[in-house]
Design a protein around this motif. Structure first.
Motif, short mmCIF file in Angstrom:
data_model
loop_
_atom_site.label_atom_id
_atom_site.label_comp_id
_atom_site.label_asym_id
_atom_site.label_seq_id
_atom_site.Cartn_x
_atom_site.Cartn_y
_atom_site.Cartn_z
N SER A 101 0.85 -1.19 0.00
CA SER A 101 0.00 0.00 0.00
C SER A 101 0.87 1.24 0.00
O SER A 101 1.96 1.24 0.57
N VAL A 102 0.39 2.27 -0.65
CA VAL A 102 1.03 3.58 -0.67
C VAL A 102 -0.02 4.60 -0.26
O VAL A 102 -1.15 4.56 -0.75
N SER A 103 0.36 5.51 0.65
CA SER A 103 -0.58 6.57 1.02
C SER A 103 0.19 7.86 1.21
O SER A 103 1.36 7.87 1.59
N LEU A 104 -0.48 8.98 0.96
CA LEU A 104 0.14 10.29 1.09
C LEU A 104 -0.93 11.37 1.05
O LEU A 104 -2.04 11.16 0.54
N HIS A 511 -6.27 13.23 0.70
CA HIS A 511 -5.55 12.02 1.11
C HIS A 511 -5.75 10.96 0.03
O HIS A 511 -6.88 10.64 -0.35
N ILE A 512 -4.64 10.43 -0.47
CA ILE A 512 -4.68 9.44 -1.55
C ILE A 512 -4.02 8.16 -1.08
O ILE A 512 -2.93 8.19 -0.48
N ALA A 513 -4.66 7.03 -1.35
CA ALA A 513 -4.08 5.73 -1.03
C ALA A 513 -4.26 4.79 -2.22
O ALA A 513 -5.33 4.78 -2.85
N ALA A 514 -3.21 4.04 -2.52
CA ALA A 514 -3.24 3.02 -3.58
C ALA A 514 -2.87 1.69 -2.95
O ALA A 514 -1.84 1.59 -2.25
N VAL A 515 -3.70 0.68 -3.17
CA VAL A 515 -3.53 -0.59 -2.49
C VAL A 515 -3.53 -1.73 -3.50
O VAL A 515 -4.41 -1.81 -4.35
N VAL A 566 4.18 10.61 3.52
CA VAL A 566 4.20 9.52 2.54
C VAL A 566 4.53 8.21 3.25
O VAL A 566 5.51 8.12 4.01
N ARG A 567 3.72 7.18 3.02
CA ARG A 567 3.93 5.88 3.66
C ARG A 567 3.85 4.76 2.63
O ARG A 567 3.02 4.80 1.72
N ILE A 568 4.72 3.75 2.83
CA ILE A 568 4.64 2.52 2.05
C ILE A 568 4.55 1.36 3.03
O ILE A 568 5.39 1.22 3.94
N HIS A 569 3.53 0.54 2.89
CA HIS A 569 3.35 -0.67 3.69
C HIS A 569 3.51 -1.89 2.80
O HIS A 569 2.97 -1.90 1.69
N ARG A 570 4.20 -2.89 3.29
CA ARG A 570 4.30 -4.15 2.53
C ARG A 570 3.18 -5.09 2.95
O ARG A 570 3.39 -6.26 3.27
N ARG A 571 2.01 -4.56 2.94
CA ARG A 571 0.76 -5.31 3.14
C ARG A 571 -0.37 -4.45 2.62
O ARG A 571 -0.17 -3.25 2.33
#
Length: 585
Positions: A101-104, A511-515, A566-571
């Motif tokens: 997931s990416v969010s920012l 706020h944008i998130a791509a999963v 900005v965040r990147i999660h490996r889930r």
């Protein structure tokens, strides 16, 4: 024999300690999994708050951006020209085939004099492996503003459709001259013939093979340009002279040169006649105003409301055609001198001419164009379209079949010829790559760098004609759509997997998130899911590459606006978690 009380106590303590150890190990592993792989707050520094020490390298980003549109937060200001952040590859950023997931938080202005650009990418263009999250404005696609403030999230591992899908023929179209994505729908403008009875229509895409007829805005035979403006779809109409495309001459005397607005009730509002024009080729939104160009005659106008248009003049009375916004100016192609011109809001500037070529001559025998076998040297070309690649403007030309890249001043550099084609029309950026359509074989090409263009399929196979065109291009529902001539069909293509939000992103903080979750891609805006891809096999997409992670830049364009947290999660974040981020940050 029974164990002593002391032995029993020791056994219980051992079991308890073992359980606590396993619990502690489990919690540690859970924390490792739950913590972000990278977290850049961008509130005055470039530090990675995740603990993975993925500190960003600054390339001209202003980290002290606190201003009238920053709200109560510090944020990073990206200038849209050359600034971006770069994080070198590390094991924590190797995404593999798993979920991520990416969010920012992103801030954009309402009245733009630039494109928006890439938000965050980790993509290797040589292997076509990685992901792209971008905010796109595709203007200058042979006169249309094909996409406007659309959010697109794509992954790829060097995969593409085996063939272009036939999306059907809208009405009696012989020429899909314009296309635009607007408020969640794809629209196509058609040329439907050569007589007074043949009127250009606008169609709305419903599903493969099905188009809704929204009627003919005017009596002329073509709807030749489209753009989103102030929340409404606007179209330009023309008398299209078909003998320039190798068909019989147009007999219609109904001129165009008008712009129409599509109302909520499906009716068309006439916004007036552009003085001296029988056609409209270009429409674009620049600094909150709508601009239009002529087709066969010189003309450049700004909309003043009602049915009023103000003439802004053209450079030395030469024609200006397709329009694109880039780095604070409007750029316009021309059918004269093979030039591209720049309008800074007040006056025109020359940016140079694009190449020379030999042109095959032909004559009209009353039914069709017949090549003579003779060639004449040309010292100029016609320039049909504008696009963007790696932050630079690109333009397609006739008759040498090349795309040129703008290097500033009056310098244009060739990126190579597209096969044996003669004319390059619409170009569009899609999932990390630049694509362009051509004539006479209606072939689509992908730019792979270093003057290398790879054909990815023909979209019009009409026989016994001189010219076939892959003309207008737009990205819709995660696919690249192409309009054609002379079959009048629309076809679509997929490279990798893409999900797109086909509605204009509102200005201000979002706020944008791509999963990526299993075999689906999802997009969220302000905590709400707004788009979801078709299902795919996640094992087909190993995204690990050694390319750096970039914030504010990618294969499309430099970002113009502000970014923070900005965040990147490996889930895969859940919908609830995304909503919590959007609500609490």
């Amino acid at each position: 024999m029974q164990k002593s009380i002391k032995q029993k106590t020791c056994s219980c303590l051992t079991a308890l300690l073992t359980s606590l150890s396993l619990f502690s190990t489990g919690m540690h592993l859970y924390a490792q999994q739950d913590n972000p792989a990278g977290h850049w707050k961008l509130q005055g520094d470039l530090l990675d708050s995740s603990g993975n020490k993925n500190t960003a390298i600054n390339h001209g980003v202003d980290l002290s951006a606190v201003g009238i549109d920053s709200g109560k937060y510090k944020s990073a200001l990206f200038d849209g020209r050359k600034s971006y952040l770069e994080i070198p590859h590390s094991p924590s950023l190797a995404l593999g085939t798993g979920d991520f997931s990416v969010s920012l938080w992103v801030h954009t202005k309402e009245k733009m004099d630039d494109n928006l650009g890439d938000l965050i990418t980790k993509y290797d263009p040589e292997t076509r492996r990685g992901f792209n999250l971008s905010l796109v404005n595709h203007a200058g696609v042979v006169g249309s503003q094909a996409n406007y403030r659309n959010l697109q999230f794509g992954i790829d591992a060097g995969r593409q459709s085996a063939q272009w899908r036939d999306e059907g023929r809208p009405g009696k179209s012989i020429f899909i001259h314009s296309m635009a994505v607007h408020e969640g729908n794809l629209y196509a403008g058609t040329v439907e013939g050569r007589t007074n009875d043949d009127k250009g229509h606008v169609y709305r895409y419903k599903k493969t093979g099905e188009w809704q007829d929204l009627g003919a805005p005017w009596k002329s035979n073509g709807v030749t340009s489209m753009a989103s403006f102030q929340g409404k779809l606007h179209v330009g109409v023309s008398r299209v002279l078909l003998h320039y495309s190798g068909l019989e001459p147009t007999l219609s005397h109904h001129i165009g040169g008008k712009v129409f607005r599509l109302e909520d009730d499906g009716q068309w509002t006439d916004l007036g006649q552009l003085l001296g024009l029988d056609g409209v080729n270009g429409l674009v939104n620049f600094k909150g105003d709508l601009y239009a160009t002529g087709f066969y005659q010189p003309g450049f106008f700004r909309y003043e409301g009602g049915t009023r248009w103000r003439s802004m003049g053209t450079p030395d009375d030469l024609r200006t055609e397709a329009l694109a916004v880039h780095n604070g100016s409007i750029y316009a192609t021309s059918y004269d001198e093979g030039s591209v011109f720049r309008f800074d809001g007040k006056k025109w500037h020359r940016t140079g001419s694009l190449g020379t070529a030999s042109r095959t001559q032909a004559y009209w025998d009353g039914k069709k164009w017949v090549p003579t076998g003779l060639k004449g040297e040309e010292t100029g070309t016609q320039v049909y379209s504008l696009g963007l690649h790696q932050g630079k403007l690109v333009a397609g030309t006739w008759p040498e079949g090349k795309v040129y890249r703008y290097e500033g001043g009056t310098t244009w550099k060739s990126t190579g010829r597209l096969g044996n084609e003669q004319e390059i029309m619409g170009s569009n950026h899609y999932n990390g790559k630049l694509y362009a359509g051509s004539l006479p074989m209606a072939e689509i090409f992908r730019y792979d760098g270093d003057e290398k263009w790879k054909p990815v399929g023909r979209v019009d196979l009409t026989r016994d004609v001189i010219y076939r065109r892959a003309f207008s291009l737009a990205v819709f529902k995660g696919r690249l759509f192409s309009g054609t001539f002379p079959s009048g069909h629309v076809r679509s293509f997929e490279a990798g997997k893409v999900v797109s939000h086909d509605t204009e992103l509102k200005n201000g903080w979002r706020h944008i998130a791509a999963v990526k979750t299993g075999g689906k891609l999802k997009l969220f805006i302000d905590g709400k899911q707004v788009a979801e891809s078709d299902e795919f096999d996640a094992q087909d997409f190993n995204l690990t590459n050694k390319a750096p992670l970039r914030i504010g830049f990618g294969q499309y364009d430099f970002f113009n606006g502000r970014i923070r947290d900005v965040r990147i999660h490996r889930r895969a974040l859940t919908g609830t978690e995304v909503a919590d981020q959007a609500r609490n940050d």
